[in-house]
Design a protein around this motif. Structure first.
Motif, PDB file in Angstrom:
ATOM      1  N   LYS A 117       0.832  -1.204   0.000  1.00  0.00           N
ATOM      2  CA  LYS A 117       0.000   0.000   0.000  1.00  0.00           C
ATOM      3  C   LYS A 117       0.868   1.256   0.000  1.00  0.00           C
ATOM      4  O   LYS A 117       0.685   2.163   0.821  1.00  0.00           O
ATOM      5  CB  LYS A 117      -0.954  -0.003   1.199  1.00  0.00           C
ATOM      6  CG  LYS A 117      -1.935  -1.174   1.120  1.00  0.00           C
ATOM      7  CD  LYS A 117      -3.072  -1.049   2.077  1.00  0.00           C
ATOM      8  CE  LYS A 117      -4.065  -2.167   1.839  1.00  0.00           C
ATOM      9  NZ  LYS A 117      -4.960  -2.436   2.943  1.00  0.00           N
ATOM     10  N   ASN A 118       1.841   1.252  -0.893  1.00  0.00           N
ATOM     11  CA  ASN A 118       2.719   2.408  -1.084  1.00  0.00           C
ATOM     12  C   ASN A 118       3.706   2.677   0.056  1.00  0.00           C
ATOM     13  O   ASN A 118       4.361   3.716   0.075  1.00  0.00           O
ATOM     14  CB  ASN A 118       1.890   3.664  -1.358  1.00  0.00           C
ATOM     15  CG  ASN A 118       2.361   4.319  -2.629  1.00  0.00           C
ATOM     16  OD1 ASN A 118       3.252   3.790  -3.302  1.00  0.00           O
ATOM     17  ND2 ASN A 118       1.810   5.464  -2.942  1.00  0.00           N
ATOM     18  N   LYS A 119       3.807   1.780   1.024  1.00  0.00           N
ATOM     19  CA  LYS A 119       4.795   1.954   2.102  1.00  0.00           C
ATOM     20  C   LYS A 119       5.864   0.891   1.972  1.00  0.00           C
ATOM     21  O   LYS A 119       5.590  -0.247   1.568  1.00  0.00           O
ATOM     22  CB  LYS A 119       4.118   1.827   3.462  1.00  0.00           C
ATOM     23  CG  LYS A 119       3.169   2.966   3.746  1.00  0.00           C
ATOM     24  CD  LYS A 119       2.707   2.906   5.166  1.00  0.00           C
ATOM     25  CE  LYS A 119       1.917   4.168   5.515  1.00  0.00           C
ATOM     26  NZ  LYS A 119       1.649   4.246   6.940  1.00  0.00           N
ATOM     27  N   LYS A 120       7.058   1.263   2.361  1.00  0.00           N
ATOM     28  CA  LYS A 120       8.195   0.372   2.117  1.00  0.00           C
ATOM     29  C   LYS A 120       8.300  -0.761   3.141  1.00  0.00           C
ATOM     30  O   LYS A 120       8.341  -0.530   4.340  1.00  0.00           O
ATOM     31  CB  LYS A 120       9.457   1.226   2.157  1.00  0.00           C
ATOM     32  CG  LYS A 120      10.660   0.547   1.614  1.00  0.00           C
ATOM     33  CD  LYS A 120      11.513   1.550   0.885  1.00  0.00           C
ATOM     34  CE  LYS A 120      12.930   1.082   0.753  1.00  0.00           C
ATOM     35  NZ  LYS A 120      13.688   1.896  -0.194  1.00  0.00           N
ATOM     36  N   VAL A 121       8.353  -1.994   2.606  1.00  0.00           N
ATOM     37  CA  VAL A 121       8.541  -3.180   3.447  1.00  0.00           C
ATOM     38  C   VAL A 121       9.985  -3.653   3.323  1.00  0.00           C
ATOM     39  O   VAL A 121      10.570  -4.175   4.264  1.00  0.00           O
ATOM     40  CB  VAL A 121       7.636  -4.342   2.968  1.00  0.00           C
ATOM     41  CG1 VAL A 121       7.849  -5.571   3.818  1.00  0.00           C
ATOM     42  CG2 VAL A 121       6.184  -3.960   2.971  1.00  0.00           C
ATOM     43  N   CYS A 122      10.556  -3.469   2.138  1.00  0.00           N
ATOM     44  CA  CYS A 122      11.898  -4.021   1.876  1.00  0.00           C
ATOM     45  C   CYS A 122      12.656  -3.137   0.902  1.00  0.00           C
ATOM     46  O   CYS A 122      12.065  -2.568  -0.017  1.00  0.00           O
ATOM     47  CB  CYS A 122      11.722  -5.435   1.297  1.00  0.00           C
ATOM     48  SG  CYS A 122      13.185  -6.107   0.499  1.00  0.00           S
ATOM     49  N   GLY A 123      13.962  -3.017   1.127  1.00  0.00           N
ATOM     50  CA  GLY A 123      14.836  -2.316   0.186  1.00  0.00           C
ATOM     51  C   GLY A 123      16.055  -3.182  -0.101  1.00  0.00           C
ATOM     52  O   GLY A 123      16.454  -3.997   0.744  1.00  0.00           O
ATOM     53  N   ILE A 124      16.619  -3.014  -1.269  1.00  0.00           N
ATOM     54  CA  ILE A 124      17.769  -3.841  -1.669  1.00  0.00           C
ATOM     55  C   ILE A 124      18.891  -2.930  -2.168  1.00  0.00           C
ATOM     56  O   ILE A 124      18.641  -2.003  -2.940  1.00  0.00           O
ATOM     57  CB  ILE A 124      17.356  -4.831  -2.777  1.00  0.00           C
ATOM     58  CG1 ILE A 124      16.222  -5.724  -2.248  1.00  0.00           C
ATOM     59  CG2 ILE A 124      18.540  -5.681  -3.246  1.00  0.00           C
ATOM     60  CD1 ILE A 124      15.640  -6.658  -3.247  1.00  0.00           C
ATOM     61  N   LEU A 125      20.098  -3.210  -1.704  1.00  0.00           N
ATOM     62  CA  LEU A 125      21.252  -2.426  -2.150  1.00  0.00           C
ATOM     63  C   LEU A 125      22.329  -3.383  -2.657  1.00  0.00           C
ATOM     64  O   LEU A 125      22.883  -4.159  -1.882  1.00  0.00           O
ATOM     65  CB  LEU A 125      21.808  -1.601  -0.985  1.00  0.00           C
ATOM     66  CG  LEU A 125      23.061  -0.789  -1.299  1.00  0.00           C
ATOM     67  CD1 LEU A 125      22.730   0.367  -2.237  1.00  0.00           C
ATOM     68  CD2 LEU A 125      23.686  -0.240  -0.020  1.00  0.00           C
ATOM     69  N   SER A 126      22.593  -3.339  -3.960  1.00  0.00           N
ATOM     70  CA  SER A 126      23.632  -4.218  -4.524  1.00  0.00           C
ATOM     71  C   SER A 126      24.892  -3.407  -4.782  1.00  0.00           C
ATOM     72  O   SER A 126      24.827  -2.254  -5.200  1.00  0.00           O
ATOM     73  CB  SER A 126      23.161  -4.830  -5.839  1.00  0.00           C
ATOM     74  OG  SER A 126      22.019  -5.600  -5.604  1.00  0.00           O
ATOM     75  N   GLN A 127      26.017  -4.031  -4.532  1.00  0.00           N
ATOM     76  CA  GLN A 127      27.313  -3.373  -4.747  1.00  0.00           C
ATOM     77  C   GLN A 127      28.259  -4.377  -5.376  1.00  0.00           C
ATOM     78  O   GLN A 127      28.054  -5.585  -5.235  1.00  0.00           O
ATOM     79  CB  GLN A 127      27.905  -2.962  -3.402  1.00  0.00           C
ATOM     80  CG  GLN A 127      27.096  -1.953  -2.644  1.00  0.00           C
ATOM     81  CD  GLN A 127      27.743  -1.647  -1.306  1.00  0.00           C
ATOM     82  OE1 GLN A 127      27.350  -2.203  -0.297  1.00  0.00           O
ATOM     83  NE2 GLN A 127      28.739  -0.794  -1.305  1.00  0.00           N
ATOM     84  N   PHE A 128      29.272  -3.898  -6.043  1.00  0.00           N
ATOM     85  CA  PHE A 128      30.276  -4.850  -6.513  1.00  0.00           C
ATOM     86  C   PHE A 128      31.660  -4.396  -6.124  1.00  0.00           C
ATOM     87  O   PHE A 128      31.888  -3.219  -5.840  1.00  0.00           O
ATOM     88  CB  PHE A 128      30.164  -5.106  -8.019  1.00  0.00           C
ATOM     89  CG  PHE A 128      30.545  -3.932  -8.865  1.00  0.00           C
ATOM     90  CD1 PHE A 128      29.600  -2.990  -9.231  1.00  0.00           C
ATOM     91  CD2 PHE A 128      31.854  -3.772  -9.310  1.00  0.00           C
ATOM     92  CE1 PHE A 128      29.942  -1.902 -10.007  1.00  0.00           C
ATOM     93  CE2 PHE A 128      32.217  -2.688 -10.092  1.00  0.00           C
ATOM     94  CZ  PHE A 128      31.256  -1.751 -10.439  1.00  0.00           C
ATOM     95  N   LYS A 129      32.571  -5.374  -6.120  1.00  0.00           N
ATOM     96  CA  LYS A 129      33.944  -5.058  -5.749  1.00  0.00           C
ATOM     97  C   LYS A 129      34.857  -5.532  -6.869  1.00  0.00           C
ATOM     98  O   LYS A 129      34.698  -6.658  -7.365  1.00  0.00           O
ATOM     99  CB  LYS A 129      34.261  -5.806  -4.458  1.00  0.00           C
ATOM    100  CG  LYS A 129      35.658  -5.635  -3.977  1.00  0.00           C
ATOM    101  CD  LYS A 129      35.820  -6.266  -2.609  1.00  0.00           C
ATOM    102  CE  LYS A 129      37.250  -6.127  -2.149  1.00  0.00           C
ATOM    103  NZ  LYS A 129      37.362  -6.330  -0.720  1.00  0.00           N
ATOM    104  N   SER A 130      35.796  -4.689  -7.257  1.00  0.00           N
ATOM    105  CA  SER A 130      36.732  -5.094  -8.320  1.00  0.00           C
ATOM    106  C   SER A 130      38.090  -5.416  -7.727  1.00  0.00           C
ATOM    107  O   SER A 130      38.474  -4.877  -6.688  1.00  0.00           O
ATOM    108  CB  SER A 130      36.930  -3.967  -9.319  1.00  0.00           C
ATOM    109  OG  SER A 130      35.720  -3.407  -9.671  1.00  0.00           O
ATOM    110  N   LYS A 131      38.797  -6.301  -8.416  1.00  0.00           N
ATOM    111  CA  LYS A 131      40.206  -6.560  -8.085  1.00  0.00           C
ATOM    112  C   LYS A 131      40.961  -6.310  -9.366  1.00  0.00           C
ATOM    113  O   LYS A 131      40.739  -7.020 -10.342  1.00  0.00           O
ATOM    114  CB  LYS A 131      40.358  -8.030  -7.667  1.00  0.00           C
ATOM    115  CG  LYS A 131      40.647  -8.214  -6.216  1.00  0.00           C
ATOM    116  CD  LYS A 131      41.027  -9.648  -5.914  1.00  0.00           C
ATOM    117  CE  LYS A 131      40.909  -9.905  -4.435  1.00  0.00           C
ATOM    118  NZ  LYS A 131      40.758 -11.317  -4.137  1.00  0.00           N
TER     119      LYS A 131
END
Ligand code: BTN
Length: 263
Positions: A117-131
């Motif tokens: 109902k337009n309210k946030k239940v979950c958020g996702i943050l993806s990141q990557f790491k380089s070598k």
């Protein structure tokens, strides 16, 4: 309460999930997952509380002890690094389905939000790491408001927990096991087998923004308005702007005004 790692592992029936590690208090599970040495694909880091939980666009993520905060380490095939946004989308599908098992119907908001109902239940943050010039790992960080009874004033209008929706406390271990099962067994396997179209079709069927008009701004502060017409196999949102131009939006570079949907 501390998760029962053995019980969670016993519920998981895929070969992706490897080690599961729990920390009672961390700065951010994404930081731990990014910094871990010699980490294997499928390592999962759970945080009891996060002292510096991070959201997209450098925002803080409120992470008290009654939520579910975790990060999954992935080492996808190197020719798929242009499709990393898809991993965020897979995370959202896996969570959405697990929440669906509780008979709660949520909406997916591209690229990383799950709303009720337009309210946030979950958020996702993806990141990557380089070598060097190689990507070493992708970390998909998932935050779910599970058992909070209330939120700080600043986010109380925009956030909701599963407990508030169901009117009872929920089992976080079961929820985590369901998500890891959905993620590893079904969606990540499809990703690795190049069946990205199936993933996108599923996303489109759940994405309430499709065919709606949105307003978005780019990181250099330009604002546009347009109709969402598609999502590409790289996870970009395809928007047709008022003047007929087609724009492909990349997750990291745009923010969508939360009050900007036209129905
Ligand atoms: C957002 O909606 O802006 C993304 C929120 C992501 C929160 C999760 S909680 C687990 C992981 N660790 C973090 O610091 N952030 C992600």
């Amino acid at each position: 309460m501390k998760p029962d790692i053995d019980a969670i592992k016993n519920k998981i029936n895929n070969s992706l999930v490897d080690t599961i590690k729990y920390y009672e208090s961390v700065d951010s599970t994404n930081n731990v997952a990014m910094e871990m040495q010699d980490v294997q694909e499928g390592t999962v880091i759970i945080g009891g509380v996060q002292r510096k939980g991070r959201g997209r666009l450098n925002r803080n993520w409120h992470s008290p002890k009654n939520g579910l905060w975790f990060s999954i380490v992935l080492k996808p095939d190197k020719n798929k690094f242009d499709k990393m946004t898809v991993l965020t989308l897979i995370g959202a599908l896996a969570v959405n389905e697990a929440i669906g098992n509780l008979n709660i119907n949520t909406d997916l908001k591209w690229p990383n939000d799950i709303l009720y109902k337009n309210k946030k239940v979950c958020g996702i943050l993806s990141q990557f790491k380089s070598k060097g010039n190689k990507v070493d790992r992708v970390v998909v960080g998932i935050g779910i408001n599970v058992n909070q009874k209330e939120f700080p004033k600043e986010i109380s209008d925009t956030s909701i927990s599963l407990r508030m929706i169901k009117g009872r406390k929920l089992n976080k271990d079961q929820l985590l096991a369901d998500i890891l099962n959905n993620f590893g067994f079904y969606y990540y396997e499809k990703f690795e087998n190049n069946e990205i179209n199936d993933i996108m079709d599923k996303w489109k069927s759940k994405m309430f923004m499709l065919h709606k008009v949105i307003k978005f701004s780019t990181s250099d502060n330009q604002s546009f308005k347009g109709e969402v017409v598609d999502i590409t196999d790289k996870g970009e949102l395809v928007v047709e702007t008022d003047n007929g131009k087609v724009e492909k939006l990349i997750a990291g570079d745009v923010s969508i005004d939360k009050n900007s949907l036209s129905f």
